[in-house]
Design a protein around this motif. Structure first.
Motif, mmCIF file in Angstrom:
data_model
loop_
_atom_site.group_PDB
_atom_site.id
_atom_site.type_symbol
_atom_site.label_atom_id
_atom_site.label_comp_id
_atom_site.label_asym_id
_atom_site.label_seq_id
_atom_site.Cartn_x
_atom_site.Cartn_y
_atom_site.Cartn_z
ATOM 1 N N LEU A 242 14.915 29.433 -37.869
ATOM 2 C CA LEU A 242 14.739 28.783 -36.578
ATOM 3 C C LEU A 242 15.350 29.672 -35.503
ATOM 4 O O LEU A 242 16.506 30.066 -35.610
ATOM 5 C CB LEU A 242 15.420 27.410 -36.595
ATOM 6 C CG LEU A 242 15.202 26.521 -35.389
ATOM 7 C CD1 LEU A 242 13.739 26.076 -35.307
ATOM 8 C CD2 LEU A 242 16.111 25.302 -35.471
ATOM 9 N N ILE A 243 14.572 30.002 -34.488
ATOM 10 C CA ILE A 243 15.038 30.847 -33.388
ATOM 11 C C ILE A 243 15.524 29.940 -32.262
ATOM 12 O O ILE A 243 14.770 29.113 -31.747
ATOM 13 C CB ILE A 243 13.915 31.767 -32.864
ATOM 14 C CG1 ILE A 243 13.336 32.622 -33.998
ATOM 15 C CG2 ILE A 243 14.414 32.624 -31.708
ATOM 16 C CD1 ILE A 243 14.317 33.553 -34.666
ATOM 17 N N CYS A 244 16.782 30.097 -31.889
ATOM 18 C CA CYS A 244 17.384 29.307 -30.819
ATOM 19 C C CYS A 244 17.849 30.235 -29.703
ATOM 20 O O CYS A 244 18.293 31.343 -29.960
ATOM 21 C CB CYS A 244 18.583 28.522 -31.344
ATOM 22 S SG CYS A 244 18.169 27.390 -32.679
ATOM 23 N N SER A 245 17.744 29.762 -28.492
ATOM 24 C CA SER A 245 18.285 30.529 -27.367
ATOM 25 C C SER A 245 19.706 30.039 -27.113
ATOM 26 O O SER A 245 19.984 28.842 -27.194
ATOM 27 C CB SER A 245 17.425 30.348 -26.118
ATOM 28 O OG SER A 245 17.473 29.018 -25.664
ATOM 29 N N SER A 246 20.568 30.969 -26.833
ATOM 30 C CA SER A 246 21.956 30.628 -26.535
ATOM 31 C C SER A 246 22.030 29.871 -25.219
ATOM 32 O O SER A 246 21.261 30.123 -24.296
ATOM 33 C CB SER A 246 22.769 31.923 -26.436
ATOM 34 O OG SER A 246 24.069 31.648 -25.984
ATOM 35 N N ALA A 247 22.979 28.944 -25.129
ATOM 36 C CA ALA A 247 23.197 28.243 -23.868
ATOM 37 C C ALA A 247 23.890 29.153 -22.855
ATOM 38 O O ALA A 247 23.783 28.942 -21.648
ATOM 39 C CB ALA A 247 24.036 26.991 -24.099
ATOM 40 N N LYS A 248 24.555 30.182 -23.360
ATOM 41 C CA LYS A 248 25.269 31.117 -22.480
ATOM 42 C C LYS A 248 24.277 32.028 -21.763
ATOM 43 O O LYS A 248 23.344 32.551 -22.364
ATOM 44 C CB LYS A 248 26.243 31.962 -23.300
ATOM 45 C CG LYS A 248 27.027 32.941 -22.471
ATOM 46 C CD LYS A 248 27.969 33.767 -23.314
ATOM 47 C CE LYS A 248 28.665 34.796 -22.450
ATOM 48 N NZ LYS A 248 29.398 35.760 -23.254
ATOM 49 N N ARG A 249 24.504 32.218 -20.499
ATOM 50 C CA ARG A 249 23.670 33.127 -19.703
ATOM 51 C C ARG A 249 24.390 34.467 -19.601
ATOM 52 O O ARG A 249 25.420 34.563 -18.948
ATOM 53 C CB ARG A 249 23.412 32.531 -18.327
ATOM 54 C CG ARG A 249 22.450 31.367 -18.372
ATOM 55 C CD ARG A 249 22.553 30.503 -17.126
ATOM 56 N NE ARG A 249 21.481 29.542 -17.003
ATOM 57 C CZ ARG A 249 21.381 28.404 -17.668
ATOM 58 N NH1 ARG A 249 22.293 28.084 -18.550
ATOM 59 N NH2 ARG A 249 20.379 27.584 -17.476
ATOM 60 N N GLU B 68 13.592 29.953 -15.446
ATOM 61 C CA GLU B 68 12.481 29.399 -16.223
ATOM 62 C C GLU B 68 12.688 29.549 -17.729
ATOM 63 O O GLU B 68 11.864 29.085 -18.509
ATOM 64 C CB GLU B 68 11.170 30.084 -15.813
ATOM 65 C CG GLU B 68 10.809 29.850 -14.359
ATOM 66 C CD GLU B 68 9.668 30.733 -13.893
ATOM 67 O OE1 GLU B 68 9.143 31.541 -14.689
ATOM 68 O OE2 GLU B 68 9.313 30.626 -12.714
ATOM 69 N N LEU B 69 13.771 30.194 -18.151
ATOM 70 C CA LEU B 69 14.013 30.423 -19.572
ATOM 71 C C LEU B 69 14.709 29.205 -20.194
ATOM 72 O O LEU B 69 15.518 28.544 -19.547
ATOM 73 C CB LEU B 69 14.864 31.683 -19.763
ATOM 74 C CG LEU B 69 14.205 32.972 -19.273
ATOM 75 C CD1 LEU B 69 15.188 34.136 -19.344
ATOM 76 C CD2 LEU B 69 12.947 33.283 -20.065
#
Length: 182
Positions: free
Chosen positions: A45-52, A84-85
């Motif tokens: 599962l590919i997740c995006s980090s909440a950290k920018r 938008e990410l």
């Protein structure tokens, strides 16, 4: 470093800073590079980090990144903006098919992935295939995710421990929109 990851054996997910996660979701990135080896093969599962991460987001100014993200552009937009990410969300499901030393991966296999990874000596390349996308789902670091193939699709779910215990998400990556909670 442009990523974070929970490598517990029970987890089948990885977190990437943006725009790396969205590049995988768009199909432009099929190889993830890391400083460590994994023996995991199968669903990931590919997740995006909440950290920018500011330095990673600055890469959105490069043509190769905007070209890679083109399938995710909103109608009428010429570029994908950082706002938008999908930060802090599960964005895609892939099959992890191999983990190789980066220097052992052929340039032909790397291809269009070259701008999106660190293929320097001593790094590892996580080769993926069979991309499945869905509407991004919020995730937290304390969730225990599991994914399994079932019929024509793949069901993924997250269970949280503690006072908010129970099933958080369930979906099929193909076919039906929901998954039975068995």
């Amino acid at each position: 470093m442009r990523l974070s990851c929970d490598r517990r054996a029970t987890e089948r997910r990885t977190a990437l800073y943006e725009p790396w996660a969205s590049l995988m979701r768009a199909g432009a990135k099929t190889i993830e590079t890391r400083s460590w080896y994994t023996s995991h093969l199968g669903l990931l599962l590919i997740c995006s980090s909440a950290k920018r991460d500011t330095s990673s987001l600055e890469l959105l100014g490069q043509e190769s990144f905007q070209r890679g993200l083109a399938p995710l552009r909103k109608p009428g937009r010429l570029v994908v903006a950082p706002s938008e990410l999908p930060f802090g969300k599960a964005v895609a499901l892939v099959d992890m098919i191999a983990c190789r030393r980066a220097e052992a991966v052929s340039l032909t296999r790397i291809g269009a992935d070259m701008p999106f990874g660190d293929f320097s000596r001593g790094r590892h390349a996580f080769l993926t295939s069979n991309l499945r996308v869905f509407d991004p789902l919020p995730v937290r670091g304390d969730e225990a995710w599991s994914c399994r193939s079932r019929g024509q699709g793949t069901c993924c779910s997250a269970r949280m421990a503690g006072p908010r215990s129970g099933l958080v998400y369930a979906f099929f990556s193909r076919g039906a929109a929901t998954c039975s909670m068995s």
